[in-house]
Design a protein around this motif. Structure first.
Motif, mmCIF file in Angstrom:
data_model
loop_
_atom_site.group_PDB
_atom_site.id
_atom_site.type_symbol
_atom_site.label_atom_id
_atom_site.label_comp_id
_atom_site.label_asym_id
_atom_site.label_seq_id
_atom_site.Cartn_x
_atom_site.Cartn_y
_atom_site.Cartn_z
ATOM 1 N N TYR A 8 -7.263 -11.795 7.928
ATOM 2 C CA TYR A 8 -7.059 -10.971 6.948
ATOM 3 C C TYR A 8 -5.804 -10.089 7.576
ATOM 4 C CZ TYR A 8 -10.937 -11.738 4.297
ATOM 5 O OH TYR A 8 -12.111 -12.583 3.511
ATOM 6 N N TRP B 31 -6.478 -5.329 -1.495
ATOM 7 C CA TRP B 31 -6.731 -4.037 -1.877
ATOM 8 C C TRP B 31 -5.510 -2.928 -1.743
ATOM 9 C CZ3 TRP B 31 -6.505 -0.549 2.280
ATOM 10 C CH2 TRP B 31 -6.593 -1.096 3.371
ATOM 11 N N SER B 32 -5.410 -1.740 -2.248
ATOM 12 C CA SER B 32 -4.367 -0.937 -1.846
ATOM 13 C C SER B 32 -4.841 0.435 -1.897
ATOM 14 C CB SER B 32 -3.217 -1.169 -2.663
ATOM 15 O OG SER B 32 -2.272 -0.124 -2.545
ATOM 16 N N GLY C 284 0.527 -14.592 1.130
ATOM 17 C CA GLY C 284 -0.371 -13.425 1.208
ATOM 18 C C GLY C 284 -0.745 -12.778 -0.208
ATOM 19 N N GLN C 285 -1.964 -12.551 -0.349
ATOM 20 C CA GLN C 285 -2.580 -12.161 -1.515
ATOM 21 C C GLN C 285 -3.137 -10.675 -1.177
ATOM 22 O OE1 GLN C 285 -5.994 -14.413 -3.081
ATOM 23 N NE2 GLN C 285 -5.261 -13.563 -5.140
ATOM 24 N N ARG C 286 -2.608 -9.666 -2.044
ATOM 25 C CA ARG C 286 -2.767 -8.232 -1.665
ATOM 26 C C ARG C 286 -4.605 -8.202 -2.283
ATOM 27 N NH1 ARG C 286 0.509 -3.777 -4.334
ATOM 28 N NH2 ARG C 286 -0.531 -4.545 -6.204
ATOM 29 N N ASP D 219 6.074 -11.850 0.807
ATOM 30 C CA ASP D 219 4.456 -12.225 1.059
ATOM 31 C C ASP D 219 4.494 -13.822 1.407
ATOM 32 O OD1 ASP D 219 3.812 -9.435 0.482
ATOM 33 O OD2 ASP D 219 3.260 -9.764 -1.661
ATOM 34 N N GLN E 227 -2.259 -1.341 2.803
ATOM 35 C CA GLN E 227 -2.518 -2.681 1.811
ATOM 36 C C GLN E 227 -3.161 -3.645 2.628
ATOM 37 O OE1 GLN E 227 1.608 -3.702 0.532
ATOM 38 N NE2 GLN E 227 0.973 -2.718 -1.496
ATOM 39 N N GLY E 228 -4.261 -4.330 2.052
ATOM 40 C CA GLY E 228 -4.877 -5.425 2.719
ATOM 41 C C GLY E 228 -4.560 -6.556 2.290
ATOM 42 N N TYR E 229 -4.445 -7.790 2.799
ATOM 43 C CA TYR E 229 -4.027 -9.123 2.425
ATOM 44 C C TYR E 229 -4.990 -10.336 2.917
ATOM 45 C CZ TYR E 229 0.541 -7.192 0.965
ATOM 46 O OH TYR E 229 1.536 -6.548 0.409
ATOM 47 N N SER E 230 -5.317 -11.065 2.180
ATOM 48 C CA SER E 230 -5.770 -12.377 2.535
ATOM 49 C C SER E 230 -4.767 -13.491 2.401
ATOM 50 C CB SER E 230 -7.091 -12.780 1.658
ATOM 51 O OG SER E 230 -6.831 -12.766 0.237
ATOM 52 N N LYS F 238 7.079 -8.199 7.383
ATOM 53 C CA LYS F 238 6.322 -7.291 7.122
ATOM 54 C C LYS F 238 5.143 -6.904 8.001
ATOM 55 C CE LYS F 238 5.155 -6.899 2.732
ATOM 56 N NZ LYS F 238 4.666 -7.061 1.324
#
Length: 507
Positions: free
Chosen positions: A169, A202-203, A198-200, A148, A181-184, A125
């Protein structure tokens, strides 16, 4: 599954105290790696071939569908291959290629030997290169697959990432549904699993456009900013907005307003914080179409598009500022207080754009513009400064700035000129330019430019002239005589001054 052919192995490893000698790595869409030596007029140092690095082979029935789609395609196809320099040691560098299908190919360009060929058997991804290196000086690659799950290459860099995971990030942009999408990253250890996921965070969904093309622009990771502010005509300082997490998102396509009237081509522009997903600034250009070319550097953004209403190419310029007060130190990030935005008319078509970059960032910025005529224009960024419009900008420069120590900006003129002295390829024509790559040298005045397309072209650019290089006809003998004379004069002056002091003491 790869073949190699090394040429001039003993000649391309030479001393270089000026930083002009570079090895250029190129990857063709058929999976062939070609390494060029710029000091030998682009001579091929070595070549490697791996068919798994080329784009996916389509079936015959799918090939016709792709052709039908490409007839109305707005954006150019981006090949899903990431190239990373994991280790920059001059004796043992490490370069890694990562494909969308999860195939990893790493090699040492000096020994011309593949170090590892590994397949993760997962769809990738997004990926990123770590800022922190392990004990061996290798920067790891963080790989996020479609499920993820997080993978590391090499696996030994996982410990380094574990200690610094809160500083990383990921931003993922989906071309199909225009979703950001933003992931931490979170650590999972429940006995059966010991891994990162990976934890989403924000979207963000972009407005729906027909046959749209999504373009995301980051700053250069190795870019250095020399000055934190700009001096105004009243001797005050206007501080730049330098957010490293700021990303430019451009979505261009056709907006359906009425079935009878038909669609309208639009270009949507957004400034997004990649950590929080906040939209700091947005603008919509109606009756505008691509191709859109983008430059994002320091505190300014420059992008070009085609104005269908006026039937001309326009360049839009933004500059972001914190204001006249000292900004908050990181990690506190707030939206820019001042956004200067203005558009200019460009008299010809544009194929691509890129900004110049130097080692310390002291040299003035130029914008390298590949014209549709085949010329490469080195254009001073000061002519694209939005503060040129004194009637719209509260922080515009004026003629008094030159007297008070500020930087004078030329008055606003809608149409930009194309100075003939700014053409860096002279009488040579470059056809179908696709990309411009800029490298730095040890001289602050000089940057290295490599242009790819139907032709390959390499040159040096000096945006502020060669202020740190002596001319070829420099009189070395004269400067030696002057220096010796000054040294001798200083000793004589010191002797005479001591005698005068002694005589004054006897009186």
């Amino acid at each position: 599954s790869h073949q190699s052919n090394a040429v001039n192995d003993s000649n391309h490893l030479i001393g270089d105290k000026f930083g002009f000698h570079k090895l250029i790595f190129t990857l063709t869409k058929f999976g062939k790696i070609v390494i060029l030596d710029n000091s030998q007029k682009g001579a091929v140092v070595s070549t490697l071939f791996d068919p798994r690095l080329k784009e996916e082979i389509l079936r015959e029935d799918d090939r016709m569908k792709i052709i039908e789609k490409e007839r109305t395609k707005r954006c150019e196809r981006v090949y899903p291959i990431w190239i990373y320099l994991q280790k920059s040691n001059v004796f043992s560098p490490l370069i890694t290629f990562l494909t969308k299908g999860g195939y990893i190919f790493s090699f040492n360009p000096f020994t011309d030997k593949a170090l590892e060929m590994h397949n993760l058997n997962v769809k990738i991804k997004q990926s990123l290169l770590m800022h922190h290196a392990n004990e061996d000086g290798v920067k790891g690659i963080v790989i996020l697959d479609e499920g993820d799950d997080v993978h590391f290459y090499p696996p030994s860099t996982k410990a380094t990432f574990t200690a610094q995971k809160d500083n990383y990030y990921l931003l993922v942009g989906h071309q199909s549904n225009k979703l950001l999408q933003g992931y931490s990253f979170v650590y999972i250890n429940n006995g059966n699993e010991d891994k990162f996921r990976g934890q989403r965070v924000w979207s963000f969904s972009l407005p729906t456009l027909t046959e749209s093309c999504l373009k995301i622009g980051w700053k250069e990771k190795e870019e250095r900013v020399h000055s934190q502010g700009k001096l105004l005509s009243d001797i005050s300082v206007l501080y730049k907005y330098l957010n490293p997490n700021l990303v430019v998102v451009i979505n261009e396509g056709e907006e359906r307003s009425d079935e009878e009237v038909g669609g309208i081509n639009v270009v949507h522009f957004y400034l997004v914080d990649a950590i929080t997903g906040a939209v700091y600034y947005s603008v919509v250009h109606r009756k505008a179409s691509g191709p859109v070319h983008l430059v994002h550097s320091e505190n300014f953004i420059i992008y070009s598009f085609y104005n269908e209403r006026q039937r001309r190419t326009e360049i839009s310029s933004l500059e972001l500022f914190e204001g006249k007060e000292m900004p908050s130190p990181p990690p506190v990030r707030t939206p820019p207080q001042i956004v200067e935005h203005i558009s200019f008319i460009f008299p010809t078509g544009i194929r691509t754009m890129k900004e110049t970059r130097t080692e310390k960032g002291i040299t003035n910025k130029h914008i390298l513009i590949a014209l549709s005529s085949g010329a490469i224009l080195s254009f001073p960024r000061v002519f694209l400064d939005p503060r040129r419009a004194a009637s719209t900008s509260r922080y515009s420069s004026s003629a008094a700035a030159s007297e008070e120590g500020g930087v004078y900006l030329p008055p606003y003129i809608p149409e930009l000129p194309i100075p003939s002295e700014g053409i860096i390829n002279y009488n040579q024509t470059l056809s179908r330019v696709k990309d411009i790559s800029v490298g730095v040298s040890y001289f602050e005045s000089t940057c290295l430019v490599f242009i790819t397309g139907l032709d390959l072209y390499y040159t040096r650019v000096t945006p502020s002239k060669t202020f740190d290089i002596l001319k070829d006809d420099f009189d070395h003998l004269l400067i030696i005589i002057v220096l010796l004379s000054l040294i001798l004069f200083s000793f004589i002056t010191k002797y005479l001054a001591s005698r005068k002091t002694l005589k004054a003491a006897w009186k």
